[in-house]
Motif scaffolding. Structure first.
Motif, PDB file in Angstrom:
ATOM      1  N   GLN A 125       0.876  -1.272   0.049  1.00  0.00           N
ATOM      2  CA  GLN A 125      -0.163   0.012   0.116  1.00  0.00           C
ATOM      3  C   GLN A 125       0.989   1.424   0.059  1.00  0.00           C
ATOM      4  O   GLN A 125       0.457   2.133  -0.924  1.00  0.00           O
ATOM      5  CB  GLN A 125      -0.812  -0.146   1.291  1.00  0.00           C
ATOM      6  N   ALA A 126       1.889   1.257   0.659  1.00  0.00           N
ATOM      7  CA  ALA A 126       2.922   2.509   0.818  1.00  0.00           C
ATOM      8  C   ALA A 126       3.605   2.630  -0.411  1.00  0.00           C
ATOM      9  O   ALA A 126       3.753   3.894  -1.019  1.00  0.00           O
ATOM     10  CB  ALA A 126       3.812   2.241   2.206  1.00  0.00           C
ATOM     11  N   LEU A 127       4.071   1.479  -1.017  1.00  0.00           N
ATOM     12  CA  LEU A 127       4.858   1.740  -2.366  1.00  0.00           C
ATOM     13  C   LEU A 127       3.909   1.669  -3.560  1.00  0.00           C
ATOM     14  O   LEU A 127       4.652   2.098  -4.702  1.00  0.00           O
ATOM     15  CB  LEU A 127       6.005   0.552  -2.364  1.00  0.00           C
ATOM     16  N   GLY A 128       2.577   1.322  -3.344  1.00  0.00           N
ATOM     17  CA  GLY A 128       1.977   1.157  -4.626  1.00  0.00           C
ATOM     18  C   GLY A 128       2.214   0.275  -5.672  1.00  0.00           C
ATOM     19  O   GLY A 128       2.198   0.347  -6.778  1.00  0.00           O
ATOM     20  N   ARG A 129       2.758  -1.044  -5.196  1.00  0.00           N
ATOM     21  CA  ARG A 129       3.206  -2.076  -5.934  1.00  0.00           C
ATOM     22  C   ARG A 129       3.206  -3.532  -5.345  1.00  0.00           C
ATOM     23  O   ARG A 129       3.296  -3.200  -3.960  1.00  0.00           O
ATOM     24  CB  ARG A 129       4.529  -1.972  -6.865  1.00  0.00           C
ATOM     25  N   PRO A 130       2.957  -4.557  -5.954  1.00  0.00           N
ATOM     26  CA  PRO A 130       2.793  -5.613  -5.281  1.00  0.00           C
ATOM     27  C   PRO A 130       4.023  -6.213  -4.175  1.00  0.00           C
ATOM     28  O   PRO A 130       5.215  -5.854  -4.633  1.00  0.00           O
ATOM     29  CB  PRO A 130       2.761  -6.828  -6.380  1.00  0.00           C
ATOM     30  N   VAL A 131       3.908  -6.633  -3.196  1.00  0.00           N
ATOM     31  CA  VAL A 131       5.173  -7.215  -2.286  1.00  0.00           C
ATOM     32  C   VAL A 131       4.719  -8.627  -1.988  1.00  0.00           C
ATOM     33  O   VAL A 131       3.730  -8.663  -1.243  1.00  0.00           O
ATOM     34  CB  VAL A 131       5.201  -6.292  -1.024  1.00  0.00           C
ATOM     35  N   GLN A 132       5.492  -9.570  -1.887  1.00  0.00           N
ATOM     36  CA  GLN A 132       5.396 -10.741  -1.428  1.00  0.00           C
ATOM     37  C   GLN A 132       6.189 -11.034  -0.146  1.00  0.00           C
ATOM     38  O   GLN A 132       7.041 -10.302   0.218  1.00  0.00           O
ATOM     39  CB  GLN A 132       5.933 -11.756  -2.658  1.00  0.00           C
ATOM     40  N   VAL A 133       5.691 -12.244   0.681  1.00  0.00           N
ATOM     41  CA  VAL A 133       6.302 -12.819   1.753  1.00  0.00           C
ATOM     42  C   VAL A 133       7.289 -13.834   1.281  1.00  0.00           C
ATOM     43  O   VAL A 133       6.674 -14.810   0.583  1.00  0.00           O
ATOM     44  CB  VAL A 133       5.405 -13.219   2.889  1.00  0.00           C
ATOM     45  N   GLU A 134       8.419 -13.993   1.881  1.00  0.00           N
ATOM     46  CA  GLU A 134       9.137 -15.030   1.792  1.00  0.00           C
ATOM     47  C   GLU A 134       9.748 -15.520   3.006  1.00  0.00           C
ATOM     48  O   GLU A 134      10.379 -14.715   3.921  1.00  0.00           O
ATOM     49  CB  GLU A 134      10.580 -14.536   1.045  1.00  0.00           C
ATOM     50  N   SER A 135       9.070 -16.464   3.540  1.00  0.00           N
ATOM     51  CA  SER A 135       9.355 -17.079   4.705  1.00  0.00           C
ATOM     52  C   SER A 135      10.528 -18.150   4.859  1.00  0.00           C
ATOM     53  O   SER A 135      10.587 -19.156   3.994  1.00  0.00           O
ATOM     54  CB  SER A 135       8.128 -17.946   5.431  1.00  0.00           C
ATOM     55  N   VAL A 136      11.471 -17.905   5.552  1.00  0.00           N
ATOM     56  CA  VAL A 136      12.583 -18.939   5.600  1.00  0.00           C
ATOM     57  C   VAL A 136      12.353 -20.104   6.338  1.00  0.00           C
ATOM     58  O   VAL A 136      11.817 -20.069   7.551  1.00  0.00           O
ATOM     59  CB  VAL A 136      13.925 -18.022   6.396  1.00  0.00           C
ATOM     60  N   PRO A 137      12.424 -21.362   5.974  1.00  0.00           N
ATOM     61  CA  PRO A 137      12.308 -22.469   6.617  1.00  0.00           C
ATOM     62  C   PRO A 137      12.955 -22.606   7.988  1.00  0.00           C
ATOM     63  O   PRO A 137      14.112 -22.255   7.973  1.00  0.00           O
ATOM     64  CB  PRO A 137      12.383 -23.790   5.674  1.00  0.00           C
ATOM     65  N   ARG A 138      12.049 -23.263   8.944  1.00  0.00           N
ATOM     66  CA  ARG A 138      12.926 -23.223  10.205  1.00  0.00           C
ATOM     67  C   ARG A 138      14.343 -24.146  10.054  1.00  0.00           C
ATOM     68  O   ARG A 138      15.183 -23.604  10.672  1.00  0.00           O
ATOM     69  CB  ARG A 138      12.180 -24.429  10.960  1.00  0.00           C
ATOM     70  N   ALA A 139      14.554 -25.261   9.271  1.00  0.00           N
ATOM     71  CA  ALA A 139      15.597 -25.718   9.169  1.00  0.00           C
ATOM     72  C   ALA A 139      16.695 -24.834   8.330  1.00  0.00           C
ATOM     73  O   ALA A 139      17.986 -25.418   8.506  1.00  0.00           O
ATOM     74  CB  ALA A 139      15.459 -27.027   8.145  1.00  0.00           C
ATOM     75  N   ARG A 140      16.597 -24.042   7.783  1.00  0.00           N
ATOM     76  CA  ARG A 140      17.475 -22.924   7.368  1.00  0.00           C
ATOM     77  C   ARG A 140      17.716 -21.680   8.128  1.00  0.00           C
ATOM     78  O   ARG A 140      18.461 -20.851   7.604  1.00  0.00           O
ATOM     79  CB  ARG A 140      17.221 -22.691   5.925  1.00  0.00           C
ATOM     80  N   TRP A 141      16.931 -21.455   9.394  1.00  0.00           N
ATOM     81  CA  TRP A 141      17.360 -20.339  10.206  1.00  0.00           C
ATOM     82  C   TRP A 141      18.580 -20.101  10.470  1.00  0.00           C
ATOM     83  O   TRP A 141      19.123 -18.999  10.252  1.00  0.00           O
ATOM     84  CB  TRP A 141      16.513 -20.334  11.445  1.00  0.00           C
ATOM     85  N   VAL A 142      19.425 -20.969  10.995  1.00  0.00           N
ATOM     86  CA  VAL A 142      20.680 -20.890  11.552  1.00  0.00           C
ATOM     87  C   VAL A 142      21.658 -20.495  10.269  1.00  0.00           C
ATOM     88  O   VAL A 142      22.448 -19.287  10.206  1.00  0.00           O
ATOM     89  CB  VAL A 142      21.473 -21.940  12.204  1.00  0.00           C
ATOM     90  N   THR A 192      20.864 -18.987   7.295  1.00  0.00           N
ATOM     91  CA  THR A 192      20.198 -17.702   6.931  1.00  0.00           C
ATOM     92  C   THR A 192      20.859 -16.685   7.642  1.00  0.00           C
ATOM     93  O   THR A 192      21.364 -15.665   7.208  1.00  0.00           O
ATOM     94  CB  THR A 192      18.794 -17.636   6.936  1.00  0.00           C
ATOM     95  N   PHE A 193      20.944 -16.767   9.068  1.00  0.00           N
ATOM     96  CA  PHE A 193      21.515 -15.671  10.096  1.00  0.00           C
ATOM     97  C   PHE A 193      22.969 -15.725   9.641  1.00  0.00           C
ATOM     98  O   PHE A 193      23.295 -14.597   9.793  1.00  0.00           O
ATOM     99  CB  PHE A 193      21.114 -16.336  11.305  1.00  0.00           C
ATOM    100  N   ARG A 194      23.657 -16.753   9.425  1.00  0.00           N
ATOM    101  CA  ARG A 194      25.052 -16.832   9.280  1.00  0.00           C
ATOM    102  C   ARG A 194      25.417 -16.119   7.896  1.00  0.00           C
ATOM    103  O   ARG A 194      26.290 -15.331   7.895  1.00  0.00           O
ATOM    104  CB  ARG A 194      25.467 -18.173   9.079  1.00  0.00           C
ATOM    105  N   GLY A 195      24.429 -16.403   6.919  1.00  0.00           N
ATOM    106  CA  GLY A 195      24.533 -15.297   5.623  1.00  0.00           C
ATOM    107  C   GLY A 195      24.345 -13.979   5.810  1.00  0.00           C
ATOM    108  O   GLY A 195      24.913 -13.313   4.872  1.00  0.00           O
ATOM    109  N   LEU A 196      23.739 -13.563   6.741  1.00  0.00           N
ATOM    110  CA  LEU A 196      23.558 -12.148   7.262  1.00  0.00           C
ATOM    111  C   LEU A 196      24.655 -11.360   7.801  1.00  0.00           C
ATOM    112  O   LEU A 196      24.535 -10.255   8.019  1.00  0.00           O
ATOM    113  CB  LEU A 196      22.187 -11.969   7.930  1.00  0.00           C
TER     114      LEU A 196
END
Length: 294
Positions: free
Chosen positions: A217-234, A236-240
């Motif tokens: 709504q704020a950007l005026g274009r579609p935005v999707q959700v990308e949920s990180v699977p539980r098995a990849r949490w660690v 993914t945090f390391r990648g950040l």
């Protein structure tokens, strides 16, 4: 005199401005003297002190009668649990022998005993330690900060994606730091100390899908959700850029949040800043609606 720890952070800076606008005497504490200068310009006394410098911190505490206590977050590149426990020990040691009228301390929803639980474990230890001393203590447990979404909001603007570690439809309590500051200011300034636990969230509970909708709504274009699977949490945090220890702690903290429970909405205080207002402010630069006392 009010002493504000973490005065350059999201809550501390808002709290300092609220108190200064009311004409209160305030000493602001943070590591960086440069970052304290805007508050000095507003009339605050500044104390550039590392919280691990016990003697210097005790000297600052002795200037005031009322203290806002916030244990500063450690950088995720470090062993965050170890670093935050070290700073907490220093703060508690600095309090020894200091005569204060009251303490207002920032904690978090879901604070609980446990190792490698990030803030949930460290702040539970803080709550327990403060309860053992004689000064009246008000604990302000904040819900999940809106500011925790800032990186996701940037990704939404650049890539049309809100990345999250939560399931897309997982509803959880969230809050604007400014609303926590309003509650803390009230607890610091009421005539009589109000010891106890105060749990604060926003007007309603939100999901990552709600965040994406607000971004769209704020950007005026579609935005999707990308949920990180539980098995990849660690990983993914390391990648950040998180350290191995911080990645493990943040993954366990996320797990405790997803698998845990929250207080009933009727038992909490509710700030006035809505998620949609915060997202619009961040995405468009427009100021969000002002917060009021819950």
């Amino acid at each position: 005199m009010h002493v504000i720890l973490g005065a350059t952070g999201h809550i501390g800076s808002e709290l300092s401005r609220i108190l200064l606008a009311r004409g209160e005497s305030v000493t602001v504490v943070a590591r960086s003297e440069d970052k304290l200068q805007p508050l000095r310009m507003m009339g605050a006394d500044v104390a550039p002190v590392d919280v691990k410098d016990v003697q210097a911190l005790r000297t600052v505490f002795r200037r005031g009668q009322r203290l806002f206590l916030l244990n500063p977050p450690a950088p995720p590149t470090s062993d965050t649990d170890r670093e935050e426990r070290a700073s907490l020990r220093a703060i508690l040691e600095a309090l020894e022998g200091v005569e204060l009228e009251r303490i207002v301390a920032a904690s978090t929803f879901g604070a609980q005993a446990g190792e490698h639980l990030g803030d949930l474990g460290v702040l539970h230890e803080m709550e327990q330690a403060l309860a053992r001393q004689e000064v009246p203590v008000s604990i302000v447990r904040g819900a999940y900060y809106f500011t925790n979404w800032d990186m996701a909001l940037q990704s939404a603007a650049e890539k049309g994606v809100v990345q999250t570690f939560f399931p897309p439809d997982f509803r959880l309590p969230m809050v604007a730091p400014r609303d926590l500051a309003v509650v803390a200011a009230a607890l610091l300034t009421v005539p009589e100390a109000r010891p106890g636990l105060f749990q604060v969230e926003g007007p309603r509970r939100y999901s990552p899908a709600n965040v994406a909708t607000a971004c769209a709504q704020a950007l005026g274009r579609p935005v999707q959700v990308e949920s990180v699977p539980r098995a990849r949490w660690v990983e993914t945090f390391r990648g950040l850029g998180f350290s191995p220890e911080a990645a493990e702690s943040y993954a366990r903290m996320t797990e405790a949040t997803v698998d845990g429970s929250f207080p009933e909405p009727g038992s909490t205080l509710h700030g006035r800043t809505a998620l949609e207002d915060y997202v619009n402010e961040r995405c468009s630069g427009a100021p969000a609606s002002p917060a009021h006392h819950p």
